[in-house]
Motif scaffolding. Structure first.
Motif, short mmCIF file in Angstrom:
data_model
loop_
_atom_site.label_atom_id
_atom_site.label_comp_id
_atom_site.label_asym_id
_atom_site.label_seq_id
_atom_site.Cartn_x
_atom_site.Cartn_y
_atom_site.Cartn_z
N GLN A 4 26.50 57.57 56.24
CA GLN A 4 26.39 56.01 56.13
C GLN A 4 27.75 55.45 56.69
O GLN A 4 27.83 54.48 57.24
N ILE A 7 28.22 55.25 60.49
CA ILE A 7 27.36 54.03 60.95
C ILE A 7 28.40 52.97 61.02
O ILE A 7 28.53 51.93 61.65
N MET A 8 29.14 52.69 59.41
CA MET A 8 29.75 51.51 59.32
C MET A 8 31.13 51.57 60.19
O MET A 8 31.47 50.43 60.61
N ASP A 11 30.07 50.49 63.69
CA ASP A 11 29.64 48.89 63.71
C ASP A 11 31.04 48.18 63.63
O ASP A 11 30.91 47.37 64.42
N GLN A 12 32.01 48.65 62.90
CA GLN A 12 33.39 47.85 62.82
C GLN A 12 33.98 48.16 64.16
O GLN A 12 34.49 47.14 64.61
N TRP A 14 32.72 48.72 67.30
CA TRP A 14 32.20 48.02 68.39
C TRP A 14 32.12 46.63 68.03
O TRP A 14 32.26 45.80 69.05
N ALA A 15 31.90 45.91 66.84
CA ALA A 15 32.17 44.68 66.67
C ALA A 15 33.58 44.21 67.13
O ALA A 15 33.51 43.04 67.67
N ILE A 21 26.15 43.01 66.23
CA ILE A 21 25.91 44.11 65.82
C ILE A 21 24.41 43.89 65.32
O ILE A 21 24.05 43.07 64.25
N TRP A 22 23.38 44.82 65.73
CA TRP A 22 22.06 44.45 65.63
C TRP A 22 21.52 45.47 64.84
O TRP A 22 21.81 46.23 64.10
N VAL A 53 21.96 50.82 65.15
CA VAL A 53 21.26 52.04 64.62
C VAL A 53 19.65 51.90 65.08
O VAL A 53 19.21 50.99 65.11
N TRP A 179 24.56 62.32 53.54
CA TRP A 179 24.13 60.99 53.78
C TRP A 179 25.21 59.98 53.17
O TRP A 179 25.73 59.10 53.94
N GLY A 180 25.18 59.93 51.91
CA GLY A 180 26.00 58.89 51.24
C GLY A 180 25.90 59.15 49.81
O GLY A 180 24.86 59.37 49.29
#
Lengths: 992, 992
Positions: A4, A7-8, A11-12, A14-15, A21-22, A53, A179-180
């Motif tokens: 997880q 992914i975060m 996201d950061q 590419w933002a 972020i979709w 994702v 995963w987390g």
């Protein structure tokens, strides 16, 4: 780092690079591409950058969670950059760095992979991105979607999140990924994965899924008719998922598949069309960014360049080219550059062309600083036309001078062949090389031809991969120009593993040293040699050797800039799998070199990494893990296949289409089973051979439906052999299954056993006559069914197996089994086609053209005999006595060739003794000829005739006025000529 | 902060709180709850904390993107905490702080909202969380899922992301939300929203959707049969979505809906069952955390408490109670606490019970420090049994002493009624109050009864909401005990808007001051008064007033701890909507007080916020925006409804089930149209009234199918009136539509026009006879069809409208129109039921029981007449002459009541003069009686009889031995008694 968290972080990352972020889509999709945020937003002119994702559902990839890194559902991280930001590969590598993955520790490679999704009417060029041999990302420049050409082009980056995280966490199975917050990927998803597999492979109701598909399709049409893009698209996705489940369930035949694809493609196109119309009607609301103004390129200041000969360097910097394109491009430059320089009248000492996947280099040494000066003379009207009696210029002279752009007073007179003309003379000064080259170099790049090319930015230029930099130096000065949005300069890039550092070049001559210093091996041959030598050394270190594999070597050499071979190991347990499988997996999927010892595979392989690494442990470990997963997959297939037994797969051949008019592969098998006995009769096969051949015919195609062969097509026949053996078939049958495919390529081995020969012949006869019958004969270079290879194989088997029969009869027998009517023309065309291959093969084998023609003229219908004839003849022509015999014998043949009619011989009307003598010899020869079938025999028959023939022609004039006499003499000569008929046409032999 | 950044921050926040960060589901769902990460993982004993985004698809909520904050698809952020971490509300508020939303600036409220999802077999208790009047989150303690009781309970927090972000960004429409990197929410999703609305409301093929549903259901069963949980669940979700689309499309009738729900519920239960079995079989792999050991509660050390009287404070700290539970719990404590103290023999001065939604307080002043000491005497055997002649103890005495646990020597002697017995005397010392209370206080809490209760932690205790703290102080010392996992202490919590600061209490007596200092108004009455006064002041400031609304006032007062009324404003344009609509929306959805002037609504409203705010601007603005969105929705409905016209909705009543055996509401309408003429005949309606009544019958239920009434059921009739008027119906018809529902509740107004009366009667008659006919009469307290109200309304209309007819005939007429056969018993039961309501109503109106019975005995079949009779009789009983008349008249009635047979009167055999006199008077009375129908008339008839009756009884003995004489006298008395028959049974009047 937890799954997880990865992914975060992405996201950061590419933002921060300007991406929206979709979120994952709420309809099952096979890939993030199908999310409207990709498949629709890439259409049209609006800029669009997004990251999200996407759980990707691919029923057919399911392995019940037993494979470490291939599941029926996995998580993609999808990025779209539109337009191309100019450095998308670098951005991607930065994102890996943001996750803590360093290119200095891991072997990151861009391996050609061109993407096509027919159901979406979409394609693009790009790469699989490998990390230590593992595909972790798909990177594509989208060229088309929904049937529409994209402008601007979008860059699509699709991470396989699990594979990235496995490396980060050092785990070896999806299930073990953390995963987390203390929960593992497996704890979340393993049970679900197993259940989906069970459902998709075993439980789903085919009937209901088909009905769902039809309903989804009808509702898609209903929505699209109402102009509703997204509701329509959602149903297309649902169609696609239903289709995928049906496919995994094994319910889709080949033609059916094509039919489903066509239906989905039609829907997708309509979705795209509507979407584009909608965006246009909305005035493209996201079209805000203004495009940058045109680049201003400095003009060439010739005074800054050396006034004497200097070196010219052109380096074309590209994103990773496909291996095949590297060689092709270098070849083109080697040819075009010298030609171009000559055309430009620029002298040079030599041209060197080298390159790697990321750079194509042209280095010209001793290039002249200027074109030579040139005088240009244009001939005008005759002098007495140009000047009147008073020596004044006439209108003609004025007109000529004006047309040539010179003053009339500047016209000169010259004599041409004794006559005087006026001429206009223009002295043209040679232009500086710098000026000329600044114009020419863009043409050199533009002139490159690519097997497959793509656009990537607003320039609209298409190349195999994106052009990212140009170095153009003449001496120590830049040659300024612009191409495809890139301005030339003096800065090149170093190795990717080292972060592509910028390297500034002081001059063209400094380049080669700079490259060496940057650990880049520019010369493909040198890379190839290095790999070969080091791989051999590695293999030797474990007592093995690397089998000859020039194609693989060539490919690998063009995948790297600094080859670093290393030795990997895999678990011995996999050696239980067929060796062919293990090797095929290595080569096809991973470009590894197998290591063999005494023809047996060792549990070792050689990887070729790109670049110098401080430590190779991570790279080696990663590659070993990849191979382990691949072998786990192969073992899964092998297990699944052998559980059922080969014959069980036969039935599935009914869904595998051979050709729509000729039926399924199962239909073909039925025909082979009937044709094989016919052939067996012709070759006088034994009862055992006949029985085995029939069994081979029955089973020979069954492996096409096994999972292993579906996955690795190159193993067809190989797996059939293995599976037949495991199923307890006799060795001759198993061997026949494998051998019926032989020869697969030029120079391949041929079938040894009779069953393989018979089925191989039958298979090829059926294909040839069948496809010709339905009008699918090869045209031009197109030969989709491989009929050239089939015909050649047919000929080779017959020739080498000494099987003699009438090709015509065989084709006719095959034709009678077809579900369609084969016309006489088709049969003839098929036979001519085979003869043409036979001719080509004989010529390629080194036989004289005339001898081949001489044999074919009489024996084309029986290829074995034709070959024998050529071979004998080839021996005969070297014998001393042959020349006289040929001379004597060919003469009658040549004379009678003019006459279609056969004349009646009246022996009693033969008047001259030479006629009688020849007649007597002919009678004797005819008697001997009956038992003769080959060239040797024929020569023995013809030998005694040489003398009487020569005698006849010495004394007797054949073509006398008297018709009766003349025709009687011609009749005698026809008897002579006819002696060779059916064996060879000696009149076609040179010197005859 | 962009939308995407809000998601990223929430991910980070909840990851930091131990949540796994999960992904949206790839099947369309109505809510994040349906993601397996919630609906399955909440089952069973394993701990589970997760957070994820979920796009929630609710076709019916679509407004084509025209509503600012209600779309058919929106984004939830879903959090599951299992088990309850003990402070989930606080964690949620911290997450808002992490987004920059301060409880000091915004009015954050927890408003009771109990969640139930029949299709999932799931329910829970909790709240809507409001921010400035806007629902931004759903907060639920899950009690059941898939039909299984949950243990442990899960906390579910579901953010409405858009609404949170709208506040953060200060935008007023979903469309304007900034999603990220310069792209708005509307740019991403508005077009899609419109398209989905068009598809769901207009385009979707009902037939195909039904087929899809059936296929999904069949595949769900197929998967579940194979034990596949997730594939099965996915198909259940697909069923649910298909159903939702069908519903939005208007294709689902009421019974059909129930049927679909039952099908989905069955599937969901099977999914849950399988999942639980699977987890059990897997050994609950996530069951790792060890539960904390039992809390150790300090024993009471009585020496630490004051030795004299002291104050006792019990504060029960809870998460926000529903408003109704606050009042109910306080009432229980007011009763139970004094009783308990008395039972415990603890003296006290007074008990004060106050409370708010977050705290229930009991303050006992002057509580004794100890129970008084007590002597306990147990009587044993007689002394002469216990001691023998020698004064030695006998076996009997020994046995008694042993049984009482005293030494035999300690037995004493006492005299009882002159006889001596041995007794055992035990002195019991009074226990310290502290010791006693530490045992009793948990019982006080446990003894509270709740309308709806829930479990939340491992204690398994069930209360209306979670218990979070207990303050228990006796004087200045804590009374130590534990209840529901909470240990008592001296720390209470302040206001939520101030961050619930911890407040340590030095003693019980310090509590009230501490609460005042903390801005908490403990007394519900005080809060109510404050709100009323301040709201009035605010209304006055704009020239308006607050209409009387005691229920709303009571509710609002129990939603806050520190009421802060403030005035809001809405756009005047909405005043164009019907006032009833505007008010209903305010009250039902928002708990606002409308502001009226001269019966007309002003564009103002009063909000009651909770707590002291530095500035009310954000709160006011937020609430105004919410109301704007609500009114936009109402305007959307109003527009949609009026576009079609009222009559157009009639047809949809065919899908609205009244009762399965009685057919649809449209069927009912058909019956009303037939019953109304019958009733019109009975009441002598005019032609106009008859025509209008028929039209009313036709249209009266049509508004039930309009979107406004579907949304706000309380507006039935109101909207019918409006829509009929707009559709051009005559005023009498429009009025009748509204009036036929009257009276709706006790004390409501009654219909004024004849059409409304007639249809109202017909409607009620039809319901009564119909539902009794199919066995659905009310039982016990259950009255699902509101038949008590219907019967009462029937009676009231008849009484007040002076409509007189035979109830029996009317019910019979109604029964004949039913699609089912109504038995005679059912008809009788229905009539008795109505009579019972009539009796109750008359008694409630203050009439004497005996008078009611006297009237009903004769006139129950005609309620109007019955009422008139009671009323007249009530007047008569107060007249001086009535007593004598009653005494006289009742006597014959009472006597003849014994005889069922009617005796024949032979006037000529009457022997005594008093008999003759009475006979003559009776003849005269009989003559007058013919024209008499009411009590007044009857009294006039009976008046002259008093004297002769009295005279008869004074002189003549009726019950003589001679049968003939006796029966002749009884016959005369029967004639007398019969005079009142059909009007009243005076013998039932007291004093008769």
């Amino acid at each position: 780092m937890d799954f997880q968290e990865v992914i975060m972080r992405l996201d950061q990352f590419w933002a921060g690079k300007g991406c929206l972020i979709w979120q994952p889509y709420n309809v099952q999709v096979g890939a993030g591409t199908m999310n409207p945020a990709t498949v629709l937003r890439v259409l049209g002119p609006e800029p669009w950058s997004v990251a999200y994702v996407e759980p990707s559902v691919r029923p057919d990839d399911g392995r019940y969670g037993e494979n470490p890194n291939r599941w029926g559902q996995y998580y993609q991280y999808q990025v779209i950059l539109k337009p191309d930001p100019g450095n998308p590969v670098e951005l991607f590598l930065q994102s890996l760095e943001a996750l803590g993955i360093s290119t200095r520790e891991h072997d990151i490679r861009l391996v050609e992979d061109n993407w096509e999704q027919p159901a979406l009417g979409a394609w693009g060029l790009g790469w699989e991105i490998w990390m230590d041999g593992q595909e972790i990302t798909q990177f594509t420049y989208f060229q088309q979607a929904g049937g529409y050409e994209l402008n601007p082009v979008s860059v699509e980056i699709t991470y396989g999140l699990e594979r990235v995280v496995m490396v980060l966490q050092g785990v070896q199975d999806f299930s073990h990924i953390r995963w987390g917050n203390g929960v593992s990927y497996g704890e979340m998803l393993l049970q679900q994965e197993k259940e989906h597999c069970t459902y998709n492979f075993q439980t789903a109701s085919v009937e209901r899924l088909r009905q769902m598909y039809d309903l989804f399709e009808a509702e898609a049409k209903n929505a699209l008719k109402a102009g509703l893009v997204i509701p329509g698209h959602d149903y297309v996705l649902k169609c696609s998922h239903a289709f995928n489940v049906l496919d995994a369930r094994g319910a889709i035949g080949v033609t059916e598949r094509a039919h489903y694809f066509a239906r989905m493609r039609d829907l997708s196109r309509e979705v795209s069309r509507l979407y584009l119309a909608q965006r246009e009607a909305m005035g493209y609301p996201l079209l805000r960014r203004t495009t940058a103004g045109p680049r201003v390129v400095t003009a060439v200041d010739a005074s800054r360049y050396a006034q004497g000969p200097a070196s010219l360097l052109l380096e074309i910097g590209l994103e990773e080219l496909p291996a095949a394109e590297v060689g092709a491009a270098l070849g083109q430059l080697r040819e075009s550059v010298p030609q171009s320089l000559q055309g430009l009248r620029l002298g040079f000492e030599d041209v060197q062309v080298l390159g790697t996947p990321r750079r194509l280099m042209v280095l010209v040494r001793g290039l002249a600083a200027n074109q030579p000066d040139e005088e240009r003379v244009v001939k005008g009207p005759p002098a007495d036309f140009a000047f009147d009696k008073q020596g004044q210029t006439t209108k003609a002279a004025l007109g000529f001078a004006r047309a040539q752009g010179v003053d009339v007073t500047a016209l000169q007179k010259r004599d041409y062949e004794g006559k005087c003309y006026v001429v206009a003379v223009r002295a043209e000064r040679g232009r500086p090389a710098a000026t000329v080259l600044a114009e020419a170099l863009p043409q050199w790049i533009a002139g490159l031809k690519w097997a497959k090319s793509m656009r990537w930015n607003e320039s609209g230029v298409a190349m195999a991969r994106a052009l990212r930099w140009i170095v153009a130096l003449l001496g120590d000065q830049v040659l300024p120009f612009e191409f495809a949005g890139v301005a030339s300069g003096r800065v090149t890039q170093g190795l990717r593993p080292l972060g592509s550092p910028a390297i500034e070049l002081s001059s063209a001559d400094a380049y080669l040293d700079a490259m060496r210093a940057a650990s880049i091996v520019l010369d493909p041959e040198q890379r190839r040699a290095r790999i070969a030598a080091q791989a051999k050394e590695l293999a030797t270190s474990v007592g093995g050797e690397i089998p000859h594999a020039p194609e693989l070597l060539g490919e690998v050499a063009n995948l790297v800039e600094w080859p670093t071979p290393l030795l990997g190991h895999f678990s011995e347990e996999y050696l239980a799998l067929p060796q062919e499988v293990l090797i095929a997996v290595m080569k096809k999927h991973q470009r590894y070199f197998p290591v063999m010892k005494d023809g047996k595979l060792l549990a070792r392989f050689v990887i070729v990494a790109n670049g110098p690494f401080e430590s190779l442990d991570k790279v080696r470990h990663g590659n070993e893990e990849v191979l382990r997963a691949r072998y786990a997959d192969a073992a899964f297939f092998f297990k699944a296949d052998t559980e059922k037994g080969l014959e069980a797969y036969l039935v599935r051949l009914s869904t595998l289409m051979f050709q729509v008019k000729l039926g399924s592969v199962l239909d073909k098998v039925g025909r082979l089973e009937k044709l094989v006995p016919w052939l067996a009769d012709r070759v006088g096969a034994s009862a055992t051979e006949r029985r085995d051949a029939l069994r081979v015919a029955h089973l020979c195609k069954a492996d096409l439906a096994t999972r292993m062969v579906v996955e690795l097509t190159s193993l067809q026949g190989v797996m059939g052999h293995k599976y037949a053996t495991l199923a307890g078939e006799p060795p001759a049958v198993a061997q026949g299954i494998w051998e019926h495919y032989l020869p697969r390529v030029a120079g391949d081995q041929l079938p040894q056993g009779m069953p393989g020969k018979l089925v191989g012949l039958a298979d090829r006869l059926d294909s040839l006559v069948g496809l010709f019958a339905v009008g699918l004969q090869p045209t031009g270079s197109a030969d989709p069914y491989g009929l050239r290879r089939a015909a050649l194989g047919l000929v080779q088997i017959l020739a080498e197996s000494r099987i003699s029969f009438s090709l015509h009869a065989a084709l006719k027998a095959a034709a009678e089994l077809l579900p369609v009517q084969a016309s006489a023309e088709a049969l003839t065309a098929a036979q001519d086609f085979v003869t043409q291959r036979l001719r080509g093969w004989l010529l390629d084998s080194g036989h004289r053209y005339d001898l081949v023609e001489a044999a074919l003229a009489e024996r084309a219908d029986d290829p074995y005999q034709a070959v024998q004839t050529v071979r004998s003849l080839s021996a005969w022509v070297n014998r001393p006595e042959f020349s006289a015999l040929l001379t004597a014998y060919a003469r009658p043949s040549r004379i009678v060739r003019e006459y279609a009619a056969e004349f009646t011989l009246h022996p009693d009307e033969l008047s001259e003794p030479e006629e009688h003598e020849l007649y007597t010899a002919v009678l004797a020869a005819q008697e001997q000829r009956v038992a003769v079938h080959d060239v040797d025999g024929l020569m023995a028959v013809l030998g005694p005739l040489a003398k009487p023939i020569d005698a006849l022609f010495a004394k007797v004039f054949v073509m006398v006025e008297d018709q009766a006499v003349r025709e009687n003499r011609l009749a005698l000569l026809q008897r002579v000529a006819a002696l060779a008929r059916g064996i060879v046409d000696l009149s076609k032999v040179l010197g005859s």
